[in-house]
Design a protein around this motif. Sequence first.
Motif, short mmCIF file in Angstrom:
data_model
loop_
_atom_site.label_atom_id
_atom_site.label_comp_id
_atom_site.label_asym_id
_atom_site.label_seq_id
_atom_site.Cartn_x
_atom_site.Cartn_y
_atom_site.Cartn_z
N MET A 1 0.83 -1.21 0.00
CA MET A 1 0.00 0.00 0.00
C MET A 1 0.86 1.26 0.00
O MET A 1 2.05 1.23 0.27
N ASN A 2 0.21 2.36 -0.27
CA ASN A 2 0.88 3.65 -0.33
C ASN A 2 1.51 4.01 1.02
O ASN A 2 0.86 4.10 2.03
N LYS A 3 2.83 4.21 0.96
CA LYS A 3 3.59 4.48 2.19
C LYS A 3 3.17 5.79 2.87
O LYS A 3 2.92 5.82 4.08
N ASP A 4 3.04 6.81 2.07
CA ASP A 4 2.68 8.13 2.61
C ASP A 4 1.35 8.11 3.34
O ASP A 4 1.21 8.69 4.41
N LEU A 5 0.40 7.41 2.74
CA LEU A 5 -0.91 7.35 3.36
C LEU A 5 -0.82 6.66 4.71
O LEU A 5 -1.44 7.07 5.68
N TYR A 6 -0.04 5.59 4.73
CA TYR A 6 0.11 4.85 5.97
C TYR A 6 0.68 5.75 7.07
O TYR A 6 0.18 5.78 8.19
N VAL A 7 1.69 6.50 6.71
CA VAL A 7 2.31 7.44 7.66
C VAL A 7 1.30 8.48 8.12
O VAL A 7 1.20 8.81 9.30
N ALA A 8 0.53 8.97 7.14
CA ALA A 8 -0.48 9.98 7.45
C ALA A 8 -1.48 9.44 8.47
O ALA A 8 -1.82 10.11 9.44
N LEU A 9 -1.94 8.19 8.25
CA LEU A 9 -2.89 7.60 9.18
C LEU A 9 -2.27 7.45 10.56
O LEU A 9 -2.88 7.77 11.57
N LYS A 10 -1.05 6.96 10.59
CA LYS A 10 -0.34 6.83 11.87
C LYS A 10 -0.35 8.13 12.64
O LYS A 10 -0.69 8.19 13.81
N LEU A 12 -2.24 10.47 12.59
CA LEU A 12 -3.57 10.89 13.04
C LEU A 12 -4.15 9.94 14.07
O LEU A 12 -5.28 10.08 14.51
N ASN A 13 -3.34 8.92 14.42
CA ASN A 13 -3.82 7.89 15.35
C ASN A 13 -5.06 7.18 14.81
O ASN A 13 -5.97 6.83 15.55
N LEU A 14 -5.06 6.99 13.50
CA LEU A 14 -6.14 6.23 12.88
C LEU A 14 -5.59 4.88 12.44
O LEU A 14 -4.53 4.81 11.82
N LYS A 15 -6.31 3.83 12.77
CA LYS A 15 -5.85 2.50 12.39
C LYS A 15 -6.05 2.25 10.91
O LYS A 15 -7.01 2.74 10.32
N ASN A 64 -10.93 15.83 8.83
CA ASN A 64 -10.41 16.55 10.00
C ASN A 64 -8.90 16.43 10.09
O ASN A 64 -8.22 17.35 10.53
N GLY A 65 -8.39 15.30 9.68
CA GLY A 65 -6.95 15.07 9.72
C GLY A 65 -6.22 15.72 8.55
O GLY A 65 -5.00 15.69 8.48
N GLY A 66 -6.97 16.27 7.62
CA GLY A 66 -6.33 16.95 6.50
C GLY A 66 -5.97 16.04 5.34
O GLY A 66 -5.41 16.48 4.35
N VAL A 67 -6.33 14.77 5.47
CA VAL A 67 -6.03 13.85 4.37
C VAL A 67 -7.03 14.04 3.23
O VAL A 67 -6.69 13.92 2.06
N LEU A 68 -8.25 14.35 3.61
CA LEU A 68 -9.26 14.67 2.61
C LEU A 68 -9.68 16.12 2.77
O LEU A 68 -9.55 16.70 3.84
N ILE A 69 -10.18 16.66 1.70
CA ILE A 69 -10.76 18.00 1.75
C ILE A 69 -12.26 17.88 1.58
O ILE A 69 -12.74 17.13 0.75
N LYS A 70 -12.95 18.61 2.39
CA LYS A 70 -14.40 18.63 2.31
C LYS A 70 -14.80 19.74 1.35
O LYS A 70 -14.53 20.90 1.61
N ILE A 71 -15.41 19.38 0.27
CA ILE A 71 -15.85 20.38 -0.69
C ILE A 71 -17.32 20.66 -0.45
O ILE A 71 -18.13 19.76 -0.41
#
Lengths: 145, 145
Positions: A1-10, A12-15, A64-71
Amino acid sequence: MNKDLYVALKSLNLKATPKRLAILDILVAESVYLAPEEVWRKMRKRFKSIGLPTIYRNLEDLANGGVLIKIIHPDRKLYYYLCANADHHHHFICINCKKVEDLSYCGAEEIEKEVKKNLKGRVISHLMQVFGLCKDCSVSRTIAT
Amino acid sequence: MNKDLYVALKSLNLKATPKRLAILDILVAESVYLAPEEVWRKMRKRFKSIGLPTIYRNLEDLANGGVLIKIIHPDRKLYYYLCANADHHHHFICINCKKVEDLSYCGAEEIEKEVKKNLKGRVISHLMQVFGLCKDCSVSRTIAT
DNA sequence: TCGTAAATAGAATTTATTTCTATTTAGATA
DNA sequence: TATCTAAATAGAAATAAATTCTATTTACGA
């Protein structure tokens, strides 16, 4: 899986649950914005059981974690799409094909200056969304509704 | 009644009904933005029977006509407030006291230029809303939620 | 591998908005 | 001023979007 995303989730304390990853996967694959309900429909093709609350919760957490943008679309519905760099919140949104493109221009500094100087106020966040027709859609004049 | 408003309604082919005028009256009196449901509550003090659909229909019609501006708050709900000059669509919105102030700055030209040049697209509308704390509310640090 | 906090399903609920139909009314016209 | 008609309205009902709740499952650190 995408490394950056994994780091991003980490961070944010999201599993990294399969469903959360699938939601991200869908939004990464599509370069258009999607409504929660559209994400749900796509998820149902991958998972035999998947609840709408799961979609909402994840989209909200990720936004909220900034990974997605709410349009926020003018017609009351909320849409989401994936944002590669969380700092960039200015978009050109095609109202025909839903494609989202980044805008480099941002008057944030000028606005902040004006608010501080003239209104003696304090900026917390700002929202700038430009709606229109993208290159392809402005060529073919027919507009879907 | 306010002459300008009457003329505005005329030009929109909207009849000057007592309820429509009262809605405008409420929004003129308040310099803050109000949710449809809040307008409804105020209207019920003036009219013994007044339906929510009437509120929604009128707010929408008036917003479409440019008499009101539809403010889209980050938390999904829609709010409305009266706009004196329909050309000005850039606002500083206090998230504490709901007061709305105009911003003179507008990067519309730069944006239009960028969209045309870089994206080869066409701008139809744009939305810029700046959220923060106004002068008074940034002095007293307590923030209502 | 085990324990625990986080994530989930599925049902139910809440909240916001819209649709529908019969009735009323503003305001143009005679 | 009285009459007429399209626009506006009430009130009930329906729809749509988002959230809450509880029991169960799961990711992942120790």
